[in-house]
Design a protein around this motif. Structure first.
Motif, mmCIF file in Angstrom:
data_model
loop_
_atom_site.group_PDB
_atom_site.id
_atom_site.type_symbol
_atom_site.label_atom_id
_atom_site.label_comp_id
_atom_site.label_asym_id
_atom_site.label_seq_id
_atom_site.Cartn_x
_atom_site.Cartn_y
_atom_site.Cartn_z
ATOM 1 N N MET A 198 19.149 9.880 1.167
ATOM 2 C CA MET A 198 18.221 10.532 1.990
ATOM 3 C C MET A 198 16.468 11.205 2.391
ATOM 4 S SD MET A 198 22.230 12.788 3.263
ATOM 5 C CE MET A 198 22.408 12.987 1.107
ATOM 6 N N GLU A 199 16.468 11.701 3.555
ATOM 7 C CA GLU A 199 15.259 11.906 4.166
ATOM 8 C C GLU A 199 15.748 13.370 4.711
ATOM 9 O OE1 GLU A 199 12.502 14.233 4.616
ATOM 10 O OE2 GLU A 199 12.063 12.872 2.831
ATOM 11 N N LEU A 200 16.353 14.379 4.120
ATOM 12 C CA LEU A 200 16.490 15.714 4.858
ATOM 13 C C LEU A 200 15.309 16.234 6.105
ATOM 14 C CD1 LEU A 200 19.451 16.256 2.190
ATOM 15 C CD2 LEU A 200 19.872 14.773 4.602
ATOM 16 N N SER A 201 13.957 16.190 5.590
ATOM 17 C CA SER A 201 13.001 16.878 6.181
ATOM 18 C C SER A 201 12.935 16.859 7.571
ATOM 19 C CB SER A 201 12.145 17.782 5.150
ATOM 20 O OG SER A 201 11.608 16.141 5.301
ATOM 21 N N HIS A 202 12.908 15.491 8.229
ATOM 22 C CA HIS A 202 13.025 14.399 9.027
ATOM 23 C C HIS A 202 13.768 15.070 10.082
ATOM 24 C CE1 HIS A 202 11.192 11.417 11.382
ATOM 25 N NE2 HIS A 202 12.144 11.547 12.222
ATOM 26 N N LYS A 203 13.321 15.773 11.326
ATOM 27 C CA LYS A 203 13.839 16.049 12.355
ATOM 28 C C LYS A 203 13.030 15.281 14.164
ATOM 29 C CE LYS A 203 15.158 20.771 10.531
ATOM 30 N NZ LYS A 203 14.455 21.997 10.993
ATOM 31 N N GLY A 204 12.480 14.504 13.608
ATOM 32 C CA GLY A 204 12.080 13.991 15.333
ATOM 33 C C GLY A 204 12.507 12.822 15.583
ATOM 34 N N PRO A 214 15.572 4.865 10.157
ATOM 35 C CA PRO A 214 17.180 5.611 10.403
ATOM 36 C C PRO A 214 18.645 5.591 9.645
ATOM 37 C CG PRO A 214 16.279 4.447 12.733
ATOM 38 C CD PRO A 214 15.767 3.909 11.010
ATOM 39 N N TRP A 215 19.350 5.772 9.238
ATOM 40 C CA TRP A 215 20.528 5.985 8.390
ATOM 41 C C TRP A 215 21.843 4.538 9.053
ATOM 42 C CZ3 TRP A 215 25.532 5.610 10.263
ATOM 43 C CH2 TRP A 215 25.309 6.736 10.894
ATOM 44 N N SER A 235 19.288 14.933 19.399
ATOM 45 C CA SER A 235 18.082 15.007 19.828
ATOM 46 C C SER A 235 17.273 14.417 19.978
ATOM 47 C CB SER A 235 19.042 16.902 20.422
ATOM 48 O OG SER A 235 17.485 17.322 19.337
ATOM 49 N N ALA A 236 16.343 14.430 19.305
ATOM 50 C CA ALA A 236 15.155 13.458 18.974
ATOM 51 C C ALA A 236 15.594 12.032 19.673
ATOM 52 C CB ALA A 236 13.837 14.208 18.191
ATOM 53 N N TYR A 276 18.567 25.517 30.620
ATOM 54 C CA TYR A 276 18.257 25.339 29.051
ATOM 55 C C TYR A 276 17.038 24.950 28.697
ATOM 56 C CZ TYR A 276 23.291 25.867 29.408
ATOM 57 O OH TYR A 276 25.057 26.694 29.852
ATOM 58 N N ARG A 277 16.471 24.667 29.145
ATOM 59 C CA ARG A 277 14.762 24.253 28.893
ATOM 60 C C ARG A 277 14.119 24.873 28.117
ATOM 61 N NH1 ARG A 277 13.038 21.089 33.823
ATOM 62 N NH2 ARG A 277 14.453 19.034 33.149
ATOM 63 N N LYS A 278 13.928 24.069 26.461
ATOM 64 C CA LYS A 278 13.519 24.516 25.561
ATOM 65 C C LYS A 278 12.796 24.098 24.838
ATOM 66 C CE LYS A 278 17.378 28.065 24.910
ATOM 67 N NZ LYS A 278 17.761 28.366 23.727
ATOM 68 N N PRO A 279 11.948 24.527 24.069
ATOM 69 C CA PRO A 279 11.113 23.647 22.728
ATOM 70 C C PRO A 279 12.350 22.195 22.002
ATOM 71 C CG PRO A 279 9.867 25.819 23.451
ATOM 72 C CD PRO A 279 11.484 25.994 23.980
ATOM 73 N N ALA A 280 11.544 21.446 22.134
ATOM 74 C CA ALA A 280 13.029 20.080 20.517
ATOM 75 C C ALA A 280 12.802 21.409 19.337
ATOM 76 C CB ALA A 280 12.402 19.117 20.839
#
Length: 282
Positions: A198-204, A214-215, A235-236, A276-280
């Motif tokens: 696992m690479e757990l720091s990835h959020k994009g 991807p897993w 969500s990305a 709810y539009r906000k930064p991702a």
């Protein structure tokens, strides 16, 4: 898992994250509300970041046996904050839950939710499944964490869940190390290396940088070809409909959409969440 056979259609709903109004709108959609026997699977993250975590949690709880909700990382965070294990984050929207008159009842209900659910060749988790796990092993390992969260010492057991290591699975892991791998895979994982670490720091969004995939694209996954993993969390990545995987996190809390998918024919129903539009984020 088999007791529900013969009942109504199953609609899988993506991450709510405290967005109660879109959930109400979705459940009132004619195709969904018109089936009095319909059942609902929620892909985790019922709470946090959105404006009304309390109402979202109460609404899902009120569905009773018609709903299956697996735990997501934000749901586990709520349990940790309620237990005094972790401080609330600056972006958290959990105060309404913690201050509610029925807070203790809601927390007790939440910690009795599963981490994985399997029915009709569909495996529901929040984030993903380690490539080396098949369905029976995933369910067995999820049950270990579920038992810990439902026990009288759940606060002490939950305290051991935090940390990014180990990044791979070994059958001889025990204690907090074992629990961390299970929880991180089922509620946090997005990307892995080619060996399934696992690479757990990835959020994009998905990337091939640094040899990551991807897993669900790691070669030689153990889950049988006839089984489909259904998840949210990413969500990305957004909506993904493949024979082997379904992702339904369409970013409601970030101004995207809240999605529901009917499993028998993959009919998709969505409601807009532009309010709810906000930064991702995660």
């Amino acid at each position: 898992m088999g007791a529900a056979a013969g009942r109504g259609d199953i609609w899988v709903i993506g991450d709510l994250q405290g967005c109660s109004a879109p959930l109400a709108q979705l459940l009132d959609h004619p195709e969904i509300a018109g089936d009095a026997t319909a059942r609902y699977w929620f892909a985790g993250d019922l709470v946090n970041r959105g404006p009304d975590s309390l109402a979202a949690l109460r609404r899902v709880k009120s569905l009773g046996d018609r709903a299956v909700a697996v735990l997501g990382n934000h749901d586990l965070h709520l349990l940790a904050v309620a237990a005094g294990i972790r401080p609330a984050g600056k972006s958290d929207t959990l105060d309404d839950v913690l201050a509610a008159p029925d807070a203790a009842e809601l927390i007790d209900w939440l910690r009795h939710r599963p981490l994985a659910h399997y029915e009709g060749h569909h495996l529901l988790v929040h984030a993903g499944v380690l490539p080396c796990w098949d369905v029976p092993q995933t369910l067995a390992l999820a049950a270990e964490v579920e038992q810990a969260l439902r026990g009288p010492d759940w606060r002490a057991r939950l305290e051991k869940m935090y940390g990014n290591r180990p990044v791979q699975w070994k059958d001889d892991y025990h204690g907090g190390k074992r629990m961390r791998v299970i929880i991180n895979a089922l509620t946090r994982m997005r990307m892995c290396d080619a060996q399934g670490h696992m690479e757990l720091s990835h959020k994009g969004p998905p990337t091939s940088e640094a040899g990551l995939v991807p897993w669900f694209d790691v070669p030689n996954r153990a889950i049988a070809a006839q089984d489909t993993v259904v998840f949210g969390h990413w969500s990305a990545l957004g909506l993904l409909l493949r024979p082997d995987v379904i992702c339904l996190d369409t970013g409601c809390v970030w101004g995207g959409k809240l999605s529901a998918l009917r499993l028998r024919d993959r009919r998709l129903v969505q409601v807009s969440c532009t309010q709810y539009r906000k930064p991702a984020s995660d």
